[in-house]
Design a protein around this motif. Structure first.
Motif, mmCIF file in Angstrom:
data_model
loop_
_atom_site.group_PDB
_atom_site.id
_atom_site.type_symbol
_atom_site.label_atom_id
_atom_site.label_comp_id
_atom_site.label_asym_id
_atom_site.label_seq_id
_atom_site.Cartn_x
_atom_site.Cartn_y
_atom_site.Cartn_z
ATOM 1 N N PRO A 1 18.490 51.956 20.885
ATOM 2 C CA PRO A 1 17.611 52.608 19.902
ATOM 3 C C PRO A 1 18.266 53.796 19.217
ATOM 4 C CG PRO A 1 16.415 52.149 21.934
ATOM 5 C CD PRO A 1 17.854 51.850 22.214
ATOM 6 N N SER A 2 19.180 54.467 19.916
ATOM 7 C CA SER A 2 19.841 55.646 19.345
ATOM 8 C C SER A 2 20.746 55.298 18.174
ATOM 9 C CB SER A 2 20.668 56.361 20.422
ATOM 10 O OG SER A 2 21.690 55.516 20.912
ATOM 11 N N ARG B 1 30.018 58.363 19.774
ATOM 12 C CA ARG B 1 29.382 57.225 20.440
ATOM 13 C C ARG B 1 29.475 57.331 21.953
ATOM 14 N NH1 ARG B 1 31.477 50.990 20.364
ATOM 15 N NH2 ARG B 1 29.831 50.144 21.673
ATOM 16 N N TRP B 2 30.656 57.685 22.450
ATOM 17 C CA TRP B 2 30.867 57.730 23.886
ATOM 18 C C TRP B 2 30.717 59.157 24.389
ATOM 19 C CZ3 TRP B 2 30.315 53.102 25.400
ATOM 20 C CH2 TRP B 2 30.853 52.031 24.693
ATOM 21 N N SER B 3 29.884 59.357 25.409
ATOM 22 C CA SER B 3 29.668 60.656 26.032
ATOM 23 C C SER B 3 29.414 61.751 25.009
ATOM 24 C CB SER B 3 30.868 61.045 26.902
ATOM 25 O OG SER B 3 30.592 62.214 27.639
ATOM 26 N N VAL C 1 19.258 62.158 15.431
ATOM 27 C CA VAL C 1 19.328 62.505 14.018
ATOM 28 C C VAL C 1 19.000 63.983 13.855
ATOM 29 C CG1 VAL C 1 18.756 60.167 13.289
ATOM 30 C CG2 VAL C 1 16.912 61.803 13.688
ATOM 31 N N TRP C 2 18.963 64.450 12.631
ATOM 32 C CA TRP C 2 18.617 65.855 12.371
ATOM 33 C C TRP C 2 17.274 66.212 13.008
ATOM 34 C CZ3 TRP C 2 21.237 69.912 10.533
ATOM 35 C CH2 TRP C 2 22.402 69.705 9.781
ATOM 36 N N GLN C 3 17.250 67.306 13.748
ATOM 37 C CA GLN C 3 16.043 67.813 14.391
ATOM 38 C C GLN C 3 15.626 69.102 13.679
ATOM 39 O OE1 GLN C 3 14.788 66.008 17.240
ATOM 40 N NE2 GLN C 3 16.417 64.578 16.593
#
Length: 693
Positions: free
Chosen positions: A292-293, A618-620, A655-657
């Motif tokens: 989902p991310s 993407r990773w960690s 995403v932008w918060q």
């Protein structure tokens, strides 16, 4: 006066033309199954398995089969999307490294038999096979040699199990066009509860010679994929491109699944001993499985077009992956983007200006009509232009009849006689002058060049070097429309605004007053300074087609020229990435927490909120979950937090918060990162901004 030719002369002429020998093949040559595979050119990968439900890329093998429970599984939707996208087949991950089988296999309990989906009576492979047949698509099977669940993995008995699975898949679901063997083999796993690391000899463990005989026996027209074939090879990356120089032949005996010299696979070998063409495998998202991310990270049309031209356009086939979601559907975002690609490709190749146009060559094999220059424009894949033996430098010129604008050049060799071309150029006639517009290396089955718009009455392909006499079956010319997607607007820390469009030959117009731009607005020709709070709206415009892209809107607050990192992070040079205006760079850190990101704004401001973009790695990645935000006038007295709490669902949607609060005056801000999303994980920031009143 009519020319008179004697009957004997006509007989001699016909006899000599009809008896010109074809060019000798240049070894190695493609097999019948490989030629059929080449014709497919573009097809889908579907990664859908246990990892879909555990939100992982590589499962450990200890997952409960009950986790596999799609709510709306619809393989017909997969097939419909692939068909509408112009794809010719679908390859399914029937078993990934975790060992969970999507069909009711007799070899293990770790399968759909023990899942709640359809009460254990389902068969995903069967449903996809039926859907492919309905939509006229080919079926392909991915079967992981590695099995992190099976207790016998690493022993001889597992080879029997693996081969039994292969027989089941190739015997019960109709014709299969490709069998995909991954190069990942051996490592840590569950292995029936052993929870240990198991290593195997990748060269010998699977006894590939006899394992592959099963495929040849049951599916003789199926091509086998692995790092180096035997039929189709990996392109050496998962990013969606082949090298400009791309030979189908390779020295196959130098490779094995997981071999370290994979970089050679990107170009192939000019002196290759086996025909093993490249397949470009790439996912439409960063991950192969659904997360989902990554819903906001589906590749854009410009990215997909680059992939298309850098794969199919570079003598390779294209395998685009859909990470089917937990519903059992290709996600709406993925569908929208792949159909945009289909529409764009259709438009790019709508009108071939070279079709049936006259052509002349500097040399034609035996002066025979069978090998004439005009074979390159007749649209017949079985005809070709060839030169005499020993002539490896030659030209063929296409007469367009009138000045014609184009920006795509496509050429094909008749690969039934091997791959030959080592170097070529393309020239155009403008007035009385020949102008070079491209200089490249290999052609192979298909080479497509994207060139700047050019207008010419004649086009010339010059073969500068070749393994043997050139054999060119096809040349096409197109004028692809401009790709009209919204421009990208960025502002640096110093307030310098840059606007870029994807395609060349487009005008960009922009406004900074809140109005929607058109071709009467300010025309963008160089970066400009916006050193205050404001909005930039931009549009790309195709002056020839008189069409606009959608409008991009970028909201900027006060410029960050005077901003400086203070406190404990002051000496960390990487913190500059927090303020650089580039969403693709990030500062991140692990260790003690909380971590105070203190910033001196350089002057007092009325602050009513902030915006935070987490690390997009993407990773960690470094993703902050809980936070506190403070404002101070002097950088010493902070008082209570203006805002605090958690960024809900940020793990799945990084995403932008945005957080807002009652306005407060201050010169210093402190964004306190309290806890990361992952326990003991990193915390990071790609970009940070404030909202002023």
């Amino acid at each position: 006066m009519l020319r008179r030719i004697s009957f004997l002369g006509i007989v001699v002429l016909l006899f000599s033309c009809s008896n010109v020998e074809p060019p000798a093949p240049v070894m190695p040559l493609p097999s019948e199954r490989q030629l059929a595979w080449h014709e497919l050119e573009y097809y889908a990968f579907v990664h859908f398995n246990m990892n879909t439900f555990t939100n992982m890329e590589w499962g450990f093998g200890d997952e409960d089969p009950k986790l596999f429970n799609p709510t709306e599984l619809n393989c017909r939707q997969w097939a419909r999307v692939a068909k509408e996208a112009g794809m010719k087949g679908i390859i399914l991950t029937a078993k990934h490294h975790d060992g969970f089988c999507l069909w009711p296999t007799a070899t293990t309990d770790h399968s759909v038999i023990n899942s709640p989906w359809k009460s254990g009576k389902g068969d995903v492979v069967k449903e996809l096979a039926d859907a492919c047949q309905e939509y006229g698509l080919k079926l392909g099977i991915y079967l992981s040699p590695w099995d992190r669940n099976n207790p016998e993995y690493g022993n001889e008995k597992y080879i029997e199990i693996f081969r039994a699975q292969l027989r089941e898949l190739l015997s019960n679901y109709g014709d299969v066009f490709e069998v995909w063997f991954d190069g990942a083999n051996g490592g840590t796993g569950y292995y029936g509860g052993a929870n240990e690391e198991r290593r195997i000899d990748r060269k010998t463990y699977y006894d590939w010679e006899n394992t592959r005989k099963i495929v040849r026996e049951l599916q003789p027209m199926a091509c086998m994929f692995s790092d180096a074939g035997p039929d189709v090879r990996w392109v050496g990356n998962e990013e969606g491109w082949a090298m400009k120089t791309n030979w189908a032949p390779i020295r196959r005996d130098e490779f094995y699944p997981g071999s370290p010299n994979y970089a050679d696979l990107r170009t192939g070998h000019e002196d290759g001993t086996y025909w093993v063409p490249a397949e470009v495998d790439v996912s439409i998202r960063p991950g192969w499985y659904y997360h989902p991310s990554e819903d906001h990270k589906v590749k854009t049309l410009p990215q997909l077009l680059d992939i298309y031209y850098n794969s199919i356009g570079r003598n390779a086939s294209l395998l685009i992956n859909f990470p089917v979601d937990t519903r059992g559907l290709i996600h709406e975002n993925d569908v929208a983007q792949i159909l945009k690609l289909a529409e764009a490709v259709k438009a790019d190749f709508a009108n071939n200006f070279a079709k049936d146009k006259p052509a002349q060559a500097t040399n034609t094999r035996g002066n025979s009509k069978k090998y004439k220059a005009e074979n390159v424009t007749d649209g017949n894949p079985d005809s070709y232009w060839a030169t005499d033996d020993g002539v490896i430098q030659a030209s063929v010129t296409i007469d367009l009849g009138e000045p014609t604008e184009f920006n795509r050049f496509l050429a094909q060799e008749d690969i039934r006689l091997g791959q030959r071309i080592k170097k070529f150029t393309v020239e155009v006639l403008q007035g009385d002058e020949w102008i070079e517009i491209a200089s490249e290396t290999t052609i192979g089955r298909k080479r497509i060049l994207r060139i700047d718009d050019v207008t010419a009455s004649k086009v010339r392909l010059n073969i500068l070097d070749s393994e043997a006499c050139p054999v060119i079956s096809n040349i096409e010319l197109y004028n692809a429309p401009k790709v009209l997607v919204e421009p990208v607007v960025q502002r640096s820390k110093e307030g310098l605004v840059t606007i870029t469009a994807f395609d060349s030959g487009l005008d960009i117009y922009y406004t900074v007053d809140g109005t929607e731009p058109d071709n009467t607005s300010e025309k963008y020709d160089k970066p400009f300074v916006l050193d205050k709070k404001g909005s930039v709206q931009a549009v790309a415009f195709d002056p020839e087609a008189q069409k606009y892209s959608s409008v991009s809107v970028a909201e900027f607050d006060i410029v960050k020229t005077k901003w400086k990192i203070k406190g404990k992070l002051q000496g960390d040079e990487n913190t500059s990435k927090i303020l650089d205006g580039d969403e693709n760079t990030a500062w991140s850190v692990s260790g003690d927490r909380p971590i105070d990101v203190m910033i001196d704004l350089g002057e007092k401001a009325t602050i009513s909120g902030f915006r935070y973009l987490p690390d997009q790695e993407r990773w960690s990645p470094g993703i902050i979950f809980t936070y506190e935000f403070y404002v101070s006038e002097n950088g010493r007295n902070w008082g209570k937090a203006q805002s605090s709490g958690e960024f809900s669902n940020i793990r799945n949607s990084p995403v932008w918060q945005t957080r807002t609060f009652e306005p407060v005056e201050g010169r210093y801000i402190n964004f306190r990162a309290m806890t990361p999303v992952e326990e003991n994980g990193r915390m990071g920031i790609a970009e940070f901004d404030i909202i002023t009143k």
